[in-house]
Design an enzyme around this catalytic site. Structure first.
Site, PDB file in Angstrom:
ATOM      1  CB  CYS A 286     146.594  68.247  94.422  1.00  0.00           C
ATOM      2  SG  CYS A 286     146.429  69.425  95.894  1.00  0.00           S
TER       3      CYS A 286
ATOM      4  CB  CYS B 108     142.592  67.775  94.572  1.00  0.00           C
ATOM      5  SG  CYS B 108     143.137  69.116  93.925  1.00  0.00           S
TER       6      CYS B 108
ATOM      7  CG  ASP C 245     151.120  94.453 108.203  1.00  0.00           C
ATOM      8  OD1 ASP C 245     150.522  94.654 109.169  1.00  0.00           O
ATOM      9  OD2 ASP C 245     150.634  94.509 107.098  1.00  0.00           O
TER      10      ASP C 245
ATOM     11  CB  CYS D 113     144.499  70.324  98.702  1.00  0.00           C
ATOM     12  SG  CYS D 113     143.255  70.946  97.403  1.00  0.00           S
TER      13      CYS D 113
ATOM     14  CG  ASP E 272     153.668  89.047 103.098  1.00  0.00           C
ATOM     15  OD1 ASP E 272     154.534  89.609 103.052  1.00  0.00           O
ATOM     16  OD2 ASP E 272     152.523  89.646 102.816  1.00  0.00           O
TER      17      ASP E 272
ATOM     18  CG  HIS F 156     144.333  73.520  94.236  1.00  0.00           C
ATOM     19  ND1 HIS F 156     144.797  72.161  94.385  1.00  0.00           N
ATOM     20  CD2 HIS F 156     145.074  74.335  93.303  1.00  0.00           C
ATOM     21  CE1 HIS F 156     145.751  72.385  93.067  1.00  0.00           C
ATOM     22  NE2 HIS F 156     145.854  73.342  92.745  1.00  0.00           N
TER      23      HIS F 156
HETATM   24 ZN   LIG Z   1     144.192  70.565  95.283  1.00  0.00          ZN
END
Ligand SMILES: [Zn+2]
Length: 386
Positions: free
Chosen positions: A310, A315, A98, A312, A272, A341
């Site tokens: 999920c 998880c 930015d 990730c 963003d 997550h």
């Molecule tokens: Zn997750």
């Protein structure tokens, strides 16, 4: 145009006008970004708590770094001597910096704006600094981001008309100065539309910035103190001026899934926000249909993952009970897992929007996507986590 970015609309909005949402492909020096896309924020040349491998795993194709913060610490010259921002933070995919305008105006203490630039006091040590359009470009060229952004003077969305006019006119003059100062051939340069919430000022600003040879168009001065309805009306005005424009449109600072969905529908390509990562560190985990507050006592005995399907880092190995414990104990691993997550959820949500746009089912699928996004808009989330 710099030639350092090329943008192609692969799936244009349908002719019936049911949505202004579209699929695009943005080619930059360090890689390709599919749009609509969300950029995680790496304020201090790191997305807080994450290793670059984590960023790849959550699906980030581009991140944002803050010019203001890196100018103050560790200094853009130092980063340039160490091989540039990509090398410094070991991230080899695209980076957008930015311009520092927002931070100078909102974080700087002293903050005196004149025609030439802004004098401000560092939020770190109180030292006095001065940003001009030329310096903002110099800093970003030293950092070597894929996309630099012109220096602007943002105002709060609900500022008085005279204040908005003054700041918007100055932003236009600074846009021209930013263009003249920019000469790094492997770096794209985006311009910023201001104009507050006044339709005539916003439209005039969009026309002014679109007439300049920028590689992309930012919508600034939103995601602040405006209502969702005010924001949506303002997006409609700005995008309405840009319908035949071949460049990507980037709404700065928007981050809740519900808000992202609405803005994509209205024709925005890039976003963003610190929001998904910030609320994660406070124990708010985004899941389909809403959010879980892991600080709630009931999760201390919950053996289930935060979100069963999920993929990730959190998880696939850990229970809600474990994360609830880590957060209460302020263990550092909590921040990494929770951030992974929420960014996985956000970037997966953008991928679902793109899939719907690509298959031509986007406006029809909006209610389903809105259900997944949950009821919480960004301003409500930000208030709760402040
Ligand atoms: Zn997750």
């Amino acid at each position: 145009m710099t030639g350092a970015a090329s943008f192609r609309v692969e799936v244009p909005p349908p002719a019936d006008g049911a949505t202004r949402g579209r699929i695009g492909r943005l080619e930059l020096t360090h890689g390709v970004v599919e749009t609509p896309q969300f950029m995680p924020v790496g304020t201090n040349a790191t997305v807080k708590a994450l290793h670059p491998d984590d960023l790849v795993e959550v699906g980030a194709s581009i991140i944002l770094a803050n010019t203001y913060h890196l100018y103050l610490r560790p200094g853009h010259d130092r980063i340039a001597r160490l091989g540039g921002l990509h090398r410094f933070m070991a991230w080899d995919r695209p980076i957008l910096t930015d311009s520092g305008g927002f931070q100078v105006v909102s974080l700087g203490d002293l903050r005196v704006v004149d025609e030439d630039g802004v004098t401000f006091r560092s939020h770190l040590d109180g030292s006095t600094h001065r940003f001009t359009p030329e310096l903002a470009i110099e800093v970003q060229q030293a950092l070597g981001s894929d996309i630099a952004v012109a220096f602007d003077q943002p105002v709060f969305p609900t500022s008085e008309r005279a204040v908005v006019i003054d700041a918007t006119d100055r932003t236009h003059r600074w846009a021209e100065r930013s263009l003249r100062a920019h000469d790094r051939p492997d770096q794209a340069l985006f311009g910023i539309v201001q104009g507050g919430l006044e339709p005539d000022l916003r439209a005039a600003s969009a026309r002014f910035v679109a007439a300049l040879p920028f590689d992309g168009i930012c919508l600034g001065g939103l995601a602040g103190d405006e209502t969702a309805a005010q924001r949506e009306a303002t997006i409609d005005v700005a995008v309405g001026e840009l319908l035949d424009d071949p460049r990507p449109r980037y709404l700065m600072g928007l981050g809740s899934p519900a808000d992202l969905l609405e803005a994509v529908h209205r024709g925005v390509d890039l976003f963003d926000s610190v929001l998904p990562a910030r609320v994660a560190r406070n124990g708010q985990l985004w899941v389909p249909g809403g959010r879980l507050n892991l600080m709630n006592k009931r999760f201390l005995d919950d053996p289930e993952p935060v979100q069963a399907d999920c993929p990730c880092l959190l998880c696939r190995s850990f229970s809600r009970a474990y994360l609830a414990h880590l957060l209460r104990a302020r263990e550092l691993l909590a921040y990494r897992l929770a951030t992974c997550h929420n960014l996985t959820f956000t970037l997966d949500f953008m991928a679902r929007i793109r899939a719907a746009l690509r298959s031509g089912t986007f406006p029809a699928e909006m209610p389903e996507l809105a259900l997944r996004a949950g009821p919480t808009s960004g301003s409500a989330v930000a208030e709760k986590s402040a």
